[in-house]
Scaffold this motif. Sequence first.
Motif, mmCIF file in Angstrom:
data_model
loop_
_atom_site.group_PDB
_atom_site.id
_atom_site.type_symbol
_atom_site.label_atom_id
_atom_site.label_comp_id
_atom_site.label_asym_id
_atom_site.label_seq_id
_atom_site.Cartn_x
_atom_site.Cartn_y
_atom_site.Cartn_z
ATOM 1 N N PHE A 225 0.828 -1.037 -0.152
ATOM 2 C CA PHE A 225 -0.015 -0.065 0.004
ATOM 3 C C PHE A 225 0.823 1.099 -0.107
ATOM 4 O O PHE A 225 0.426 2.309 -0.812
ATOM 5 C CB PHE A 225 -0.825 0.074 1.391
ATOM 6 C CG PHE A 225 -1.678 1.033 1.329
ATOM 7 C CD1 PHE A 225 -2.679 1.528 0.637
ATOM 8 C CD2 PHE A 225 -1.708 2.233 2.462
ATOM 9 C CE1 PHE A 225 -3.587 2.775 0.801
ATOM 10 C CE2 PHE A 225 -2.083 3.082 2.489
ATOM 11 C CZ PHE A 225 -3.220 3.450 1.834
ATOM 12 N N GLY A 226 1.896 1.227 0.702
ATOM 13 C CA GLY A 226 3.002 2.337 0.796
ATOM 14 C C GLY A 226 3.583 2.506 -0.401
ATOM 15 O O GLY A 226 3.943 3.623 -0.789
ATOM 16 N N ARG A 227 3.678 1.586 -1.321
ATOM 17 C CA ARG A 227 4.434 1.520 -2.770
ATOM 18 C C ARG A 227 3.490 2.332 -3.724
ATOM 19 O O ARG A 227 3.938 2.865 -4.586
ATOM 20 C CB ARG A 227 5.077 0.210 -3.057
ATOM 21 C CG ARG A 227 6.109 -0.100 -2.502
ATOM 22 C CD ARG A 227 6.442 -1.692 -2.767
ATOM 23 N NE ARG A 227 7.725 -1.951 -1.923
ATOM 24 C CZ ARG A 227 7.965 -3.135 -1.744
ATOM 25 N NH1 ARG A 227 7.217 -4.050 -2.138
ATOM 26 N NH2 ARG A 227 9.086 -3.838 -1.067
ATOM 27 N N GLU A 228 2.428 1.751 -3.484
ATOM 28 C CA GLU A 228 1.347 2.039 -4.457
ATOM 29 C C GLU A 228 0.563 3.165 -4.375
ATOM 30 O O GLU A 228 0.167 3.965 -5.289
ATOM 31 C CB GLU A 228 0.520 0.946 -4.799
ATOM 32 C CG GLU A 228 1.004 -0.434 -5.405
ATOM 33 C CD GLU A 228 -0.198 -1.349 -5.601
ATOM 34 O OE1 GLU A 228 -1.220 -0.979 -5.803
ATOM 35 O OE2 GLU A 228 0.449 -2.758 -5.675
ATOM 36 N N TYR A 229 0.277 3.697 -2.975
ATOM 37 C CA TYR A 229 -0.824 4.658 -2.931
ATOM 38 C C TYR A 229 -0.026 5.707 -1.779
ATOM 39 O O TYR A 229 0.053 6.979 -2.090
ATOM 40 C CB TYR A 229 -2.132 4.116 -2.083
ATOM 41 C CG TYR A 229 -2.906 3.255 -3.275
ATOM 42 C CD1 TYR A 229 -3.867 4.032 -3.991
ATOM 43 C CD2 TYR A 229 -2.752 1.937 -3.012
ATOM 44 C CE1 TYR A 229 -4.536 3.103 -4.812
ATOM 45 C CE2 TYR A 229 -3.800 1.284 -3.734
ATOM 46 C CZ TYR A 229 -4.520 1.703 -4.673
ATOM 47 O OH TYR A 229 -5.408 1.171 -5.635
ATOM 48 N N CYS A 230 0.387 5.228 -0.403
ATOM 49 C CA CYS A 230 0.796 6.244 0.543
ATOM 50 C C CYS A 230 2.156 6.308 0.515
ATOM 51 O O CYS A 230 2.942 6.078 1.414
ATOM 52 C CB CYS A 230 0.291 5.820 1.790
ATOM 53 S SG CYS A 230 0.065 7.019 3.004
ATOM 54 N N THR A 231 2.836 6.966 -0.466
ATOM 55 C CA THR A 231 4.185 7.076 -0.891
ATOM 56 C C THR A 231 4.795 8.142 0.129
ATOM 57 O O THR A 231 3.898 9.111 0.721
ATOM 58 C CB THR A 231 4.571 7.424 -2.371
ATOM 59 O OG1 THR A 231 3.835 8.469 -2.691
ATOM 60 C CG2 THR A 231 4.373 6.284 -3.247
ATOM 61 N N ALA A 232 5.982 8.395 0.314
ATOM 62 C CA ALA A 232 6.695 9.296 1.251
ATOM 63 C C ALA A 232 6.185 10.734 0.730
ATOM 64 O O ALA A 232 5.785 11.411 1.414
ATOM 65 C CB ALA A 232 7.816 8.938 1.361
ATOM 66 N N ARG A 233 6.548 10.999 -0.743
ATOM 67 C CA ARG A 233 6.308 12.436 -0.994
ATOM 68 C C ARG A 233 5.215 12.559 -2.027
ATOM 69 O O ARG A 233 4.772 13.811 -1.945
ATOM 70 C CB ARG A 233 7.597 12.548 -1.907
ATOM 71 C CG ARG A 233 8.930 12.583 -1.295
ATOM 72 C CD ARG A 233 10.169 12.745 -1.992
ATOM 73 N NE ARG A 233 11.435 12.625 -1.473
ATOM 74 C CZ ARG A 233 12.460 12.540 -1.896
ATOM 75 N NH1 ARG A 233 12.754 12.989 -3.066
ATOM 76 N NH2 ARG A 233 13.805 12.512 -0.926
ATOM 77 N N LYS A 234 4.672 11.685 -2.585
ATOM 78 C CA LYS A 234 3.438 11.971 -3.423
ATOM 79 C C LYS A 234 2.229 11.018 -3.179
ATOM 80 O O LYS A 234 1.936 9.979 -3.977
ATOM 81 C CB LYS A 234 3.811 11.689 -4.976
ATOM 82 C CG LYS A 234 4.711 12.921 -5.362
ATOM 83 C CD LYS A 234 4.203 14.142 -5.755
ATOM 84 C CE LYS A 234 4.956 15.270 -6.198
ATOM 85 N NZ LYS A 234 4.378 16.438 -6.240
ATOM 86 N N PRO A 235 1.853 11.216 -2.051
ATOM 87 C CA PRO A 235 0.605 10.097 -1.711
ATOM 88 C C PRO A 235 -0.689 10.309 -2.504
ATOM 89 O O PRO A 235 -0.669 11.403 -3.309
ATOM 90 C CB PRO A 235 0.148 10.496 -0.130
ATOM 91 C CG PRO A 235 0.808 11.803 0.022
ATOM 92 C CD PRO A 235 1.948 11.949 -0.903
ATOM 93 N N ALA A 236 -1.221 9.170 -2.939
ATOM 94 C CA ALA A 236 -2.365 9.445 -4.014
ATOM 95 C C ALA A 236 -3.250 10.347 -3.603
ATOM 96 O O ALA A 236 -4.120 10.978 -4.550
ATOM 97 C CB ALA A 236 -3.137 7.960 -4.033
#
Length: 286
Positions: A225-236
Amino acid sequence: MSDDREPSVNISGGVDGGGVAAEFDPATADTRAERVVDRLGELYWEKTYGGQDAFTCLVRTILSQNTSDKASQPAHDALIERYNAEGVDLARALAEAERSALAETISSAGLYNQKSEVIIATAEWVIEEFGSAVAFDEYVKDEAPETVRETLLDVRGVGPKTADCVLLFAGGRGGVFPVDTHVHRIYRRLGIAPADADHEDVRAVLEREVPAAKCGFGHTATIQFGREYCTARKPACLEDPEACPMADRCEQVGVYPETDDVVDPAEAPEADGTEGTDGRDDHSSA
């Protein structure tokens, strides 16, 4: 349950990480953390873990430190091909390895000089303390989890996340929720753990609020989920408030769609460390 929801390569679980398919009943959830994990189970996979060789798992996790699966997986494969010959104890082979040769073998993993030293020292420790990788594996699977964790944390280069991954993927211990950078970021951003919580604080919240059987797949699915949606710099949610499947469960601590800004939750001016930390989800729908 479809396997195509899993990443093709995922050192923390997924296809190459093993595991046994399982199903859990979301209707039993009564904490915010558990409801988030149940939602992740709908998005990805539900598995229980265990059964991996403990020393191999330990080496895999050391290789994955501070790098991506894309980089660490080839390093792991190359190490196994070179040192894990049939009939040869892997711990002994690595304890006797020439450091520069090992570093070259794992060079795709990044920090390969440092990691080669740690792997050799860890292998030497296994041989000295247990005699073989097989005996170490038996110790991890048979000894009390808290004892195994304490033992591993005394080893140079083995931190809490590495120790917990060994307990989960090799020992098959329920109630273990390893906290990597994704898990640490996401559960503070969601408002489930205090904004200023460190990795161990987040682990304590999750292992208290998520049932033991769900912790393993909660860990692996949170990473995805962190890789696909809730990334560190550009969350979905910056692009579209409805793009994130956790939109209705997230307090967006440190995320500001109106200004397109993202900061670490601990740096969020509105974060006081008290919101959403009791885990109860009495106000939200299933």
